[in-house]
Design a protein around this motif. Structure first.
Motif, mmCIF file in Angstrom:
data_model
loop_
_atom_site.group_PDB
_atom_site.id
_atom_site.type_symbol
_atom_site.label_atom_id
_atom_site.label_comp_id
_atom_site.label_asym_id
_atom_site.label_seq_id
_atom_site.Cartn_x
_atom_site.Cartn_y
_atom_site.Cartn_z
ATOM 1 N N ASN A 168 0.846 -1.192 0.000
ATOM 2 C CA ASN A 168 0.000 0.000 0.000
ATOM 3 C C ASN A 168 0.880 1.241 0.000
ATOM 4 O OD1 ASN A 168 -2.689 -1.224 0.252
ATOM 5 N ND2 ASN A 168 -1.961 -1.902 2.261
ATOM 6 N N PRO A 169 0.416 2.333 -0.557
ATOM 7 C CA PRO A 169 1.195 3.574 -0.486
ATOM 8 C C PRO A 169 1.551 3.901 0.964
ATOM 9 C CG PRO A 169 -0.678 3.839 -1.958
ATOM 10 C CD PRO A 169 -0.864 2.515 -1.286
ATOM 11 N N GLY A 170 2.813 4.231 1.188
ATOM 12 C CA GLY A 170 3.258 4.563 2.537
ATOM 13 C C GLY A 170 3.801 3.413 3.339
ATOM 14 N N ASP A 171 3.676 2.167 2.843
ATOM 15 C CA ASP A 171 4.263 1.028 3.554
ATOM 16 C C ASP A 171 5.784 1.165 3.596
ATOM 17 O OD1 ASP A 171 1.892 -0.268 4.112
ATOM 18 O OD2 ASP A 171 2.025 -1.679 2.445
ATOM 19 N N LEU A 172 6.377 0.705 4.691
ATOM 20 C CA LEU A 172 7.837 0.742 4.825
ATOM 21 C C LEU A 172 8.433 -0.511 4.191
ATOM 22 C CD1 LEU A 172 10.382 2.090 5.848
ATOM 23 C CD2 LEU A 172 9.969 1.068 8.105
ATOM 24 N N ILE A 173 9.262 -0.307 3.169
ATOM 25 C CA ILE A 173 9.826 -1.388 2.355
ATOM 26 C C ILE A 173 11.286 -1.632 2.714
ATOM 27 C CG2 ILE A 173 10.361 -2.133 -0.002
ATOM 28 C CD1 ILE A 173 7.369 -1.928 0.553
ATOM 29 N N LEU A 181 10.204 -7.009 1.494
ATOM 30 C CA LEU A 181 9.171 -7.213 2.498
ATOM 31 C C LEU A 181 8.613 -5.867 2.930
ATOM 32 C CD1 LEU A 181 10.537 -6.321 5.446
ATOM 33 C CD2 LEU A 181 11.606 -8.559 5.263
ATOM 34 N N VAL A 182 7.443 -5.932 3.578
ATOM 35 C CA VAL A 182 6.830 -4.766 4.197
ATOM 36 C C VAL A 182 6.986 -4.898 5.701
ATOM 37 C CG1 VAL A 182 4.663 -3.561 4.665
ATOM 38 C CG2 VAL A 182 5.173 -4.345 2.349
ATOM 39 N N ILE A 183 7.571 -3.883 6.339
ATOM 40 C CA ILE A 183 7.748 -3.889 7.784
ATOM 41 C C ILE A 183 6.447 -3.452 8.444
ATOM 42 C CG2 ILE A 183 9.005 -2.854 9.718
ATOM 43 C CD1 ILE A 183 11.383 -2.478 7.795
ATOM 44 N N PRO A 184 5.876 -4.282 9.327
ATOM 45 C CA PRO A 184 4.633 -3.897 9.999
ATOM 46 C C PRO A 184 4.823 -2.589 10.788
ATOM 47 C CG PRO A 184 5.081 -6.229 10.328
ATOM 48 C CD PRO A 184 6.318 -5.632 9.717
#
Length: 231
Positions: A168-173, A181-184
């Motif tokens: 999603n836009p703004g997810d930390l990659i 991966l996407v960091i929660p």
């Protein structure tokens, strides 16, 4: 994200972050990562770290919309990327996947995105101009190819999917030669400590395994200590 965490994330690889997230969660089962083998334009450079700026492209067929609409969306795309808060990562879904042919990421486009201050790019699509891409801007892509085809932007700032990873836009990659991966977001504050704990516990087994006289009994002793330290 603190400056110290950003520095640390750029130094470690994506498998380390994947494991550290499970340390922070206290369990296995984290699954917000890419599936399959991806290619990295600069595997020896630091990891790509940043907040996602997303878009969708296509290239197999010419665009069906009027040229002025395509041009307007292209400029809107570049404005969107240029205004990204640092650190940022371009995450681009190629809608032609798995039959992608349009190399969106070549010498010009990577140089432009680097000039905008972005950290790198993640895509299920194609890259090219290997050897001519600028230092300090890595691309993690699905394939390598020679042509840009009819590449054009279809969507901006919408959820995308790259090798099974929903972004999603703004997810930390976090991305490197292993994938991405996407960091929660709820783990960001814990992540630096989790990485340090991971390093400390791994050393228990790694140090034992490199000592003279290492055998099964020493392995079992080290592994039991490792298991206790992970809890």
């Amino acid at each position: 994200m603190t400056p110290s965490l950003l520095t640390l994330l750029r130094k470690v690889d994506t498998p380390t972050v994947c494991n550290a997230i499970e340390v922070a969660q206290g369990k296995r089962g984290f699954d917000s990562f890419t599936r399959g083998t991806m290619l990295c334009s600069a595997p020896s450079e630091p990891a790509i770290v940043g907040y996602a700026r997303t878009a969708k492209i296509a290239a197999v067929n010419p665009p069906s919309e009027p040229p002025e609409i395509i041009k307007e969306r292209r400029m809107a795309y570049y404005k969107y990327m240029a205004e990204a808060p640092a650190p940022s990562v371009a995450v681009i879904e190629d809608l032609d996947y798995p039959d992608c042919i349009g190399a969106y990421w070549g010498e010009i486009n990577t140089t432009v995105h680097k000039g905008f201050g972005m950290s790198g790019a993640l895509t299920n699509g194609v890259m090219r101009d290997l050897g001519d891409l600028p230092d300090g801007f890595s691309v993690v892509a699905g394939s390598v190819g020679p042509s840009h085809g009819f590449v054009h932007v279809r969507e901006i700032d919408t959820p995308v999917s790259v090798f099974g990873l929903r972004v999603n836009p703004g997810d930390l990659i976090h991305a490197d030669r292993h994938g991405a991966l996407v960091i929660p977001p709820d783990l960001i504050e814990q992540l630096e400590a989790a990485i340090q704990k991971l390093f400390a516990t791994e050393r228990i087994v790694l140090d034992a395994a490199t000592q003279p006289g290492f055998d099964f009994d020493k392995f079992r002793q080290a592994w039991e200590e490792f298991e206790r330290a992970r809890v």
